[in-house]
Design a protein around this motif. Structure first.
Motif, PDB file in Angstrom:
ATOM      1  N   LEU A   1       0.744  -1.201  -0.066  1.00  0.00           N
ATOM      2  CA  LEU A   1      -0.113   0.176  -0.027  1.00  0.00           C
ATOM      3  C   LEU A   1       0.809   1.369  -0.094  1.00  0.00           C
ATOM      4  O   LEU A   1       0.649   2.069  -0.751  1.00  0.00           O
ATOM      5  N   VAL A   2       1.718   1.139   0.824  1.00  0.00           N
ATOM      6  CA  VAL A   2       2.726   2.558   0.938  1.00  0.00           C
ATOM      7  C   VAL A   2       3.617   2.502  -0.343  1.00  0.00           C
ATOM      8  O   VAL A   2       3.580   3.885  -0.935  1.00  0.00           O
ATOM      9  N   GLN A   3       3.864   1.602  -1.107  1.00  0.00           N
ATOM     10  CA  GLN A   3       4.516   1.576  -2.328  1.00  0.00           C
ATOM     11  C   GLN A   3       3.699   2.200  -3.432  1.00  0.00           C
ATOM     12  O   GLN A   3       4.175   2.763  -4.460  1.00  0.00           O
ATOM     13  N   SER A   4       2.426   2.141  -3.364  1.00  0.00           N
ATOM     14  CA  SER A   4       1.484   2.503  -4.353  1.00  0.00           C
ATOM     15  C   SER A   4       1.221   4.082  -4.124  1.00  0.00           C
ATOM     16  O   SER A   4       0.673   4.702  -5.054  1.00  0.00           O
ATOM     17  N   GLY A   5       1.850   4.835  -3.053  1.00  0.00           N
ATOM     18  CA  GLY A   5       1.817   6.107  -3.010  1.00  0.00           C
ATOM     19  C   GLY A   5       0.559   6.834  -2.452  1.00  0.00           C
ATOM     20  O   GLY A   5       0.383   7.830  -2.632  1.00  0.00           O
ATOM     21  N   LYS A   6      -0.571   5.739  -2.119  1.00  0.00           N
ATOM     22  CA  LYS A   6      -1.770   6.339  -1.559  1.00  0.00           C
ATOM     23  C   LYS A   6      -1.928   6.617  -0.121  1.00  0.00           C
ATOM     24  O   LYS A   6      -2.731   7.531   0.315  1.00  0.00           O
ATOM     25  N   VAL A   7      -1.180   6.133   0.566  1.00  0.00           N
ATOM     26  CA  VAL A   7      -1.270   6.225   2.087  1.00  0.00           C
ATOM     27  C   VAL A   7      -0.814   7.430   2.583  1.00  0.00           C
ATOM     28  O   VAL A   7       0.160   8.029   2.353  1.00  0.00           O
ATOM     29  N   SER A   8      -1.606   8.095   3.293  1.00  0.00           N
ATOM     30  CA  SER A   8      -1.126   9.462   3.839  1.00  0.00           C
ATOM     31  C   SER A   8      -0.065   9.176   4.951  1.00  0.00           C
ATOM     32  O   SER A   8       0.105   7.947   5.564  1.00  0.00           O
ATOM     33  N   ASN A   9       0.557  10.133   5.157  1.00  0.00           N
ATOM     34  CA  ASN A   9       1.697  10.176   6.381  1.00  0.00           C
ATOM     35  C   ASN A   9       1.009   9.752   7.703  1.00  0.00           C
ATOM     36  O   ASN A   9       1.573   9.151   8.691  1.00  0.00           O
ATOM     37  N   GLU A  10      -0.207  10.368   7.724  1.00  0.00           N
ATOM     38  CA  GLU A  10      -0.816  10.177   9.157  1.00  0.00           C
ATOM     39  C   GLU A  10      -1.194   8.674   9.338  1.00  0.00           C
ATOM     40  O   GLU A  10      -1.100   7.946  10.321  1.00  0.00           O
ATOM     41  N   ASP A  11      -1.660   8.047   8.167  1.00  0.00           N
ATOM     42  CA  ASP A  11      -2.095   6.447   8.333  1.00  0.00           C
ATOM     43  C   ASP A  11      -0.741   5.718   8.462  1.00  0.00           C
ATOM     44  O   ASP A  11      -0.746   4.985   9.094  1.00  0.00           O
ATOM     45  N   GLN A  12       0.351   6.346   7.763  1.00  0.00           N
ATOM     46  CA  GLN A  12       1.613   5.649   7.982  1.00  0.00           C
ATOM     47  C   GLN A  12       2.138   5.593   9.456  1.00  0.00           C
ATOM     48  O   GLN A  12       2.716   4.544   9.639  1.00  0.00           O
ATOM     49  N   LEU A  13       1.955   6.778   9.862  1.00  0.00           N
ATOM     50  CA  LEU A  13       2.616   6.945  11.241  1.00  0.00           C
ATOM     51  C   LEU A  13       1.643   5.984  12.268  1.00  0.00           C
ATOM     52  O   LEU A  13       2.364   5.423  13.298  1.00  0.00           O
ATOM     53  N   LYS A  14       0.487   6.045  12.062  1.00  0.00           N
ATOM     54  CA  LYS A  14      -0.504   5.235  13.146  1.00  0.00           C
ATOM     55  C   LYS A  14      -0.128   3.750  12.843  1.00  0.00           C
ATOM     56  O   LYS A  14       0.089   2.900  13.974  1.00  0.00           O
ATOM     57  N   ALA A  15       0.280   3.135  11.661  1.00  0.00           N
ATOM     58  CA  ALA A  15       0.541   1.704  11.363  1.00  0.00           C
ATOM     59  C   ALA A  15       1.945   1.554  11.951  1.00  0.00           C
ATOM     60  O   ALA A  15       2.226   0.689  12.668  1.00  0.00           O
ATOM     61  N   TYR A  16       2.754   2.338  11.933  1.00  0.00           N
ATOM     62  CA  TYR A  16       4.156   2.235  12.327  1.00  0.00           C
ATOM     63  C   TYR A  16       3.912   2.260  13.764  1.00  0.00           C
ATOM     64  O   TYR A  16       4.700   1.482  14.542  1.00  0.00           O
ATOM     65  N   GLY A  17       3.410   2.975  14.634  1.00  0.00           N
ATOM     66  CA  GLY A  17       3.220   2.851  16.028  1.00  0.00           C
ATOM     67  C   GLY A  17       2.723   1.527  16.586  1.00  0.00           C
ATOM     68  O   GLY A  17       3.153   0.853  17.511  1.00  0.00           O
ATOM     69  N   TRP A  18       1.627   0.887  15.743  1.00  0.00           N
ATOM     70  CA  TRP A  18       1.215  -0.437  16.156  1.00  0.00           C
ATOM     71  C   TRP A  18       2.262  -1.496  15.715  1.00  0.00           C
ATOM     72  O   TRP A  18       2.435  -2.304  16.647  1.00  0.00           O
ATOM     73  N   TYR A  19       2.868  -1.105  14.533  1.00  0.00           N
ATOM     74  CA  TYR A  19       3.928  -2.422  14.121  1.00  0.00           C
ATOM     75  C   TYR A  19       5.159  -2.434  15.311  1.00  0.00           C
ATOM     76  O   TYR A  19       5.591  -3.357  15.716  1.00  0.00           O
TER      77      TYR A  19
END
Length: 88
Positions: A16-34
């Motif tokens: 999903l991230v490679q597709s370029g569609k995911v917002s920075n906010e969504d990436q950060l939230k996923a990063y926190g969980w990961y």
């Protein structure tokens, strides 16, 4: 919960991230969980505000402090599934 489900979610999130569609906010939230799922509570000091990206990532991880690694894995999988629907 299977480790395979977690790994699959991580792979799907990377795509999903490679597709370029995911917002920075969504990436950060996923990063926190990961990070909480794979490492546990943050144990480093907060980076200087001069390091904007690193500080944002640290904050996202620190927000999950106290959540068990097992619960964090479940939340990560659930969040990635939400993102797959959001960005399809």
């Amino acid at each position: 919960m299977s480790q395979d489900l977690f790994k699959t979610a991580a792979d799907e999130f990377a795509a999903l991230v490679q597709s370029g569609k995911v917002s920075n906010e969504d990436q950060l939230k996923a990063y926190g969980w990961y990070k909480q799922a794979t490492v546990g509570d943050v144990s480093t000091t907060r980076p200087s505000v001069l390091f904007v990206k690193e500080t944002a990532k640290w904050d996202a991880w620190n927000e999950r402090k106290g959540t068990s690694q097992a619960d964090s894995k479940e939340e990560y999988i659930k969040y990635v599934n939400e993102l797959k629907e959001k960005y399809k």
